[in-house]
Design a protein around this motif. Structure first.
Motif, PDB file in Angstrom:
ATOM      1  N   GLY A  50       9.065 -50.778  55.922  1.00  0.00           N
ATOM      2  CA  GLY A  50       9.148 -49.720  56.923  1.00  0.00           C
ATOM      3  C   GLY A  50       9.298 -50.297  58.314  1.00  0.00           C
ATOM      4  N   GLU A  89       9.609 -44.376  58.224  1.00  0.00           N
ATOM      5  CA  GLU A  89      10.299 -44.147  56.958  1.00  0.00           C
ATOM      6  C   GLU A  89       9.928 -45.287  56.022  1.00  0.00           C
ATOM      7  OE1 GLU A  89      14.766 -43.653  55.077  1.00  0.00           O
ATOM      8  OE2 GLU A  89      14.552 -44.129  57.188  1.00  0.00           O
ATOM      9  N   ILE A  90       9.424 -44.950  54.855  1.00  0.00           N
ATOM     10  CA  ILE A  90       9.031 -45.954  53.876  1.00  0.00           C
ATOM     11  C   ILE A  90      10.218 -46.209  52.960  1.00  0.00           C
ATOM     12  CG2 ILE A  90       7.419 -46.515  52.026  1.00  0.00           C
ATOM     13  CD1 ILE A  90       5.421 -44.639  53.492  1.00  0.00           C
TER      14      ILE A  90
END
Length: 103
Positions: A50, A89-90
Motif C-alpha cells: 500500500g 489502497e491495499i
C-alpha cells in the motif's frame, strides 16, 4: 459487531520497522518501507502492499495461522489509520516494475 484491537511494536532505531500485533489472536504483521528496506518475501506468508504519503509499504505476516488470514486486511486498515492515511489502497501484488514475479 466485534472489532479487533491492534497494538504496534516499533523499533526506536528504525521508524520503518513496525510490527502490528492483534491483541486477541496470534496475528502479527511486519511493516517494511520499500524505499528504505530490502524486502525478500517469504512465500509461506501473506504479503500485501500500500501507498501512504508517497511511500510504498509492504506488509508481511509472521507465522500466519489459517484462522487469522481473514484479519490481515483489517490490521492493515488499522495501520493506515494510525499513519493518518485512511484511504490507503491495499494492493495484492508488488506494484514496482520487475517485482511481481509469479511462482
Amino acid at each position: 459487531m466485534e472489532y479487533n484491537v491492534y497494538l504496534l511494536a516499533t523499533d526506536p532505531k528504525n521508524p520503518c520497522r513496525d510490527v502490528i500485533h492483534s491483541r486477541d489472536t496470534s496475528l502479527k504483521i511486519r511493516v517494511y518501507c520499500l524505499e528504505n528496506d530490502i524486502f525478500e518475501p517469504n512465500h509461506n506468508e501473506i504479503q500485501l502492499f500500500g501507498y501512504a504519503h508517497g511511500k510504498l509499504y509492504a506488509f508481511e505476516t509472521i507465522d500466519i495461522n489459517a484462522e487469522d488470514a481473514l484479519d490481515v486486511v483489517g490490521a492493515i486498515q488499522w495501520y493506515a489509520d494510525y499513519v493518518e492515511y485512511p484511504d490507503m489502497e491495499i494492493l495484492p501484488e508488488d506494484p514496482r516494475p520487475g517485482h511481481n514475479v509469479a511462482m
